[in-house]
Design a protein around this motif. Structure first.
Motif, PDB file in Angstrom:
ATOM      1  N   ASP A  99     -40.700  -4.623  13.234  1.00 44.24           N
ATOM      2  CA  ASP A  99     -41.068  -5.792  12.446  1.00 44.24           C
ATOM      3  C   ASP A  99     -40.137  -5.893  11.241  1.00 44.24           C
ATOM      4  O   ASP A  99     -39.211  -5.073  11.079  1.00 44.24           O
ATOM      5  N   LYS A 100     -40.378  -6.876  10.390  1.00 48.22           N
ATOM      6  CA  LYS A 100     -39.481  -7.117   9.249  1.00 48.22           C
ATOM      7  C   LYS A 100     -39.551  -6.020   8.188  1.00 48.22           C
ATOM      8  O   LYS A 100     -38.672  -5.926   7.348  1.00 48.22           O
ATOM      9  N   LYS A 101     -40.583  -5.195   8.224  1.00 48.29           N
ATOM     10  CA  LYS A 101     -40.706  -4.091   7.263  1.00 48.29           C
ATOM     11  C   LYS A 101     -40.185  -2.778   7.845  1.00 48.29           C
ATOM     12  O   LYS A 101     -40.472  -1.711   7.326  1.00 48.29           O
ATOM     13  N   ASP A 102     -39.431  -2.879   8.937  1.00 49.49           N
ATOM     14  CA  ASP A 102     -38.870  -1.711   9.622  1.00 49.49           C
ATOM     15  C   ASP A 102     -39.925  -0.734  10.118  1.00 49.49           C
ATOM     16  O   ASP A 102     -39.733   0.480  10.102  1.00 49.49           O
ATOM     17  N   ASN A 103     -41.053  -1.278  10.572  1.00 49.60           N
ATOM     18  CA  ASN A 103     -42.029  -0.487  11.320  1.00 49.60           C
ATOM     19  C   ASN A 103     -41.613  -0.593  12.783  1.00 49.60           C
ATOM     20  O   ASN A 103     -41.287  -1.690  13.256  1.00 49.60           O
ATOM     21  N   PHE A 104     -41.631   0.536  13.480  1.00 47.08           N
ATOM     22  CA  PHE A 104     -41.171   0.559  14.872  1.00 47.08           C
ATOM     23  C   PHE A 104     -42.329   0.831  15.809  1.00 47.08           C
ATOM     24  O   PHE A 104     -43.244   1.596  15.491  1.00 47.08           O
ATOM     25  N   PHE A 105     -42.243   0.222  16.994  1.00 48.01           N
ATOM     26  CA  PHE A 105     -43.295   0.301  18.001  1.00 48.01           C
ATOM     27  C   PHE A 105     -42.653   0.519  19.371  1.00 48.01           C
ATOM     28  O   PHE A 105     -41.622  -0.080  19.666  1.00 48.01           O
ATOM     29  N   LEU A 106     -43.278   1.351  20.181  1.00 46.27           N
ATOM     30  CA  LEU A 106     -42.908   1.448  21.583  1.00 46.27           C
ATOM     31  C   LEU A 106     -44.105   0.924  22.361  1.00 46.27           C
ATOM     32  O   LEU A 106     -45.184   1.531  22.342  1.00 46.27           O
ATOM     33  N   GLU A 125     -40.933  12.821  13.099  1.00 45.94           N
ATOM     34  CA  GLU A 125     -41.415  12.288  11.823  1.00 45.94           C
ATOM     35  C   GLU A 125     -42.424  11.156  12.011  1.00 45.94           C
ATOM     36  O   GLU A 125     -42.868  10.553  11.026  1.00 45.94           O
ATOM     37  N   GLY A 126     -42.794  10.870  13.264  1.00 44.64           N
ATOM     38  CA  GLY A 126     -43.796   9.836  13.520  1.00 44.64           C
ATOM     39  C   GLY A 126     -43.384   8.449  13.081  1.00 44.64           C
ATOM     40  O   GLY A 126     -44.200   7.674  12.584  1.00 44.64           O
ATOM     41  N   LYS A 127     -42.136   8.104  13.299  1.00 49.89           N
ATOM     42  CA  LYS A 127     -41.611   6.795  12.892  1.00 49.89           C
ATOM     43  C   LYS A 127     -42.014   5.670  13.846  1.00 49.89           C
ATOM     44  O   LYS A 127     -41.938   4.505  13.486  1.00 49.89           O
ATOM     45  N   VAL A 128     -42.407   6.023  15.070  1.00 46.64           N
ATOM     46  CA  VAL A 128     -42.678   5.017  16.095  1.00 46.64           C
ATOM     47  C   VAL A 128     -44.150   5.064  16.494  1.00 46.64           C
ATOM     48  O   VAL A 128     -44.675   6.123  16.839  1.00 46.64           O
TER      49      VAL A 128
END
Length: 172
Positions: free
Chosen positions: A52-59, A112-115
């Motif tokens: 998303d625009k806040k650099d949250n990542f999803f798989l 690091e739990g980024k996704v």
């Protein structure tokens, strides 16, 4: 340095998770992988690496023939805004994967739990789920509950959500 498939299999073995892996020529798309139907039983996956625009990542992992509405999926997955596809550099940085090899098993590299991992409820109706083992030159069959156990062991609490529509639902 991303884990290798052998390191992944060793981790699964430590968890007591039994899998079956079939090697094959590289598969880059769902269409490529459909040539294996009949040889590998279970639910086959399509993976969307999104941000998303806040650099949250999803798989987001769905059945191979499911359709995900990228204009509205952000409202379902908890994104801060509409989503777009994540760049290959972030895919490698966070999941240790190249495009064409995207898989929930890449969670082993996201220390690091980024996704945030999203599993479609339609996919989770299958007892066996087929994923790439960090390479698109093989397909690994893993039990649905074992996949969730693996994800939890990597520090990811997967969310099971209705994010996709079967392809035939759009034809109605």
């Amino acid at each position: 340095m991303p884990k290798t498939p052998d390191e992944l299999f060793a981790f699964l073995d430590q968890l007591g998770i039994k899998v079956k892996t079939v090697t094959h020529p590289p598969l880059f798309t769902v269409a490529d992988s459909q040539s294996l139907r009949g040889e590998i039983a279970g639910g086959h996956t399509k993976n969307l690496f999104l941000k998303d625009k806040k650099d949250n990542f999803f798989l987001v992992t769905v059945e191979e023939d499911a359709v995900v509405d990228l204009k509205t999926v952000h409202t379902l997955i908890g994104a801060a805004s509409r989503v777009s596809f994540g760049k290959p550099e972030k895919l490698m940085e966070y999941l240790g994967l190249l495009p064409g090899s995207v898989s929930t098993l890449g969670a082993i590299n996201d220390t690091e739990g980024k996704v945030k991992i999203i599993l479609d409820d339609g996919l989770m109706r299958h007892d066996i789920i087929n994923v790439h083992p960090l390479t698109n030159e093989a397909t690994t069959s893993i039990g649905r509950d074992d996949l969730v156990r693996f994800l939890r062991a990597t520090g990811h609490e997967p969310e099971v959500l209705a994010v996709a529509a079967p392809a035939d639902a759009l034809a109605e």
